[in-house]
Design a protein around this motif. Structure first.
Motif, short mmCIF file in Angstrom:
data_model
loop_
_atom_site.label_atom_id
_atom_site.label_comp_id
_atom_site.label_asym_id
_atom_site.label_seq_id
_atom_site.Cartn_x
_atom_site.Cartn_y
_atom_site.Cartn_z
N ARG A 101 0.82 -1.22 0.00
CA ARG A 101 0.00 0.00 0.00
C ARG A 101 0.86 1.28 0.00
N PRO A 102 1.94 1.33 0.82
CA PRO A 102 2.74 2.57 0.79
C PRO A 102 3.36 2.84 -0.58
N LEU A 103 3.47 1.82 -1.41
CA LEU A 103 4.04 2.02 -2.75
C LEU A 103 2.99 2.46 -3.77
N THR A 104 1.75 2.68 -3.30
CA THR A 104 0.74 3.22 -4.20
C THR A 104 0.42 4.67 -3.81
N ARG A 105 1.16 5.20 -2.86
CA ARG A 105 0.92 6.55 -2.37
C ARG A 105 1.00 7.58 -3.51
N GLY A 106 -0.06 8.39 -3.61
CA GLY A 106 -0.04 9.45 -4.61
C GLY A 106 -0.50 9.00 -5.99
N LEU A 107 -0.76 7.71 -6.18
CA LEU A 107 -1.27 7.26 -7.47
C LEU A 107 -2.80 7.36 -7.48
N SER A 108 -3.36 7.60 -8.69
CA SER A 108 -4.81 7.70 -8.76
C SER A 108 -5.44 6.34 -8.49
N THR A 109 -6.71 6.37 -8.08
CA THR A 109 -7.39 5.13 -7.71
C THR A 109 -7.39 4.12 -8.85
N TRP A 110 -7.67 4.57 -10.07
CA TRP A 110 -7.76 3.59 -11.16
C TRP A 110 -6.40 2.99 -11.49
N SER A 115 -3.41 -1.78 -11.53
CA SER A 115 -2.12 -2.44 -11.28
C SER A 115 -2.31 -3.75 -10.54
N MET A 116 -3.27 -3.77 -9.62
CA MET A 116 -3.45 -4.96 -8.77
C MET A 116 -3.94 -6.18 -9.55
N THR A 117 -4.46 -5.99 -10.76
CA THR A 117 -4.86 -7.15 -11.56
C THR A 117 -3.66 -8.07 -11.80
#
Lengths: 239, 101
Positions: A101-110, A115-117
């Motif tokens: 989760r900390p490596l998704t900081r600042g990225l848009s929700t979509w 990415s998680m797919t």
């Protein structure tokens, strides 16, 4: 090395990062291909048409659960068993996702959820190993995932069409151990001095206890959570 | 299993699996980021790896111990992941070939 991730600013999602991540997967291309081809062979034997097996590899992209469902491939469809098995085997993804989760900081929700797919054990391990060396690009995981997806899917197709080897052959070449040693090298790079000893010991014991006493497939979840909680308790007691 | 059922099973599996992939960051999103939570997530990552390696090694038997042991030893000595992996696998293959396991 002890800097918390928050001190390192927002994450990014770039093509350059994806390329770095894809290259990090090269050592596991052969084992992933072999397992994918083995799935193609097994699916064919279980009565799945080639395109059905390929579709499953393309959309589900989670080998252990795909193998498990082959045993349940019957009419009428055992829906509850199939979906429970799929969830149990893949529930470890919950922890993998949470930990980055900390490596998704600042990225848009979509961007985050798209990415998680492609989240899977091997590219996740590569990402956290790279993170320990300063990587801040979620693309590293995505690129590794795309590379694995391509190998996994083409192996399924090829296995279903031509393959006739068995898991016993895999054992003889030691390929089934490649995953274990890949995770072991990742673990080695991740170790931060003595503070990891106790949580990791707890994780190892809990995962073994789960193998012995819980139904199949829960050991990663059990060990991961137990180690995480042990780490949290240790963190709370730190002077 | 007919084609319609097969497609439904695959789509349902894909949905459940995506749920597990997206569910982790989704759940953590409800908790405010704090040094405590970040510490937990970092321990979580290492612990998941331990929980992947340890049972696989124990269930893999002697050859798996050889593979993982040689790999870790090689990491201490050469500190190169690829070299360590290759040596570990080679050691396990040799062990199986000569010990007939």
């Amino acid at each position: 090395m002890d800097t918390p991730p928050s001190a390192r600013g927002p994450a990014t999602l770039t093509l350059a990062g994806a390329w770095r991540g894809a290259r990090a997967m090269v050592p596991v291309f052969i084992p992933v291909f072999v397992f994918g081809a083995a799935f193609g062979v097994a699916a064919h034997a279980a009565g799945l048409e080639g395109w059905v097996a390929a579709l499953m590899s393309a959309l589900v992209f989670a080998g252990a659960s795909q193998f498990a469902v082959l045993d349940l491939w019957q009419s009428p469809v055992p829906w509850v068993t199939i979906l429970l098995a799929t969830f149990a085997i893949n529930s470890r993804h919950l922890l993998l996702g949470a930990s980055i989760r900390p490596l998704t900081r600042g990225l848009s929700t979509w961007k985050r959820y798209l990415s998680m797919t492609l989240l899977s054990d091997l590219n996740w391990a590569a990402l956290i190993s790279a993170e320990a060396r300063g990587e801040r690009d979620l693309g590293y995981m995505v690129g590794g995932g795309v590379a694995m997806w391509v190998v996994w899917l083409s192996a399924t197709v090829i296995g279903g069409a031509v393959g006739d080897f068995t898991l016993a052959d895999l054992q003889r070449y030691g390929l089934d151990l490649v995953m274990a040693v890949f995770f072991a090298t990742t673990l080695f790079g991740l170790r931060r001095k003595k503070i990891d000893d106790l949580p990791w010991l707890v994780a190892g014991l809990a995962s073994l206890a789960a193998v012995w006493w819980l139904p199949a497939n829960w050991h990663v979840l059990a060990g991961g959570l137990a180690g995480g909680v042990a780490g949290l308790i240790q963190y709370g007691r730190r002077p | 299993m007919n084609t319609t059922d097969a497609l439904l099973v695959i789509f349902a599996m894909a949905l459940v699996t995506y749920g597990t992939r997206a569910g982790g960051i989704w759940l953590v999103g409800f908790m405010p980021m704090s040094p405590r939570l970040e510490a937990f997530l970092r321990y979580l990552a290492g612990s998941v790896l331990v929980a992947l390696v340890v049972p696989a090694t124990v269930r893999g038997g002697a050859a798996a111990f050889v593979a993982v042991g040689v790999t870790l030893l090689a990491m201490v000595v050469v500190r190169r992941g690829l070299v360590a992996m290759a040596l570990g696998i080679l050691a396990a293959a040799l062990y199986r070939a000569f010990m007939g396991a």
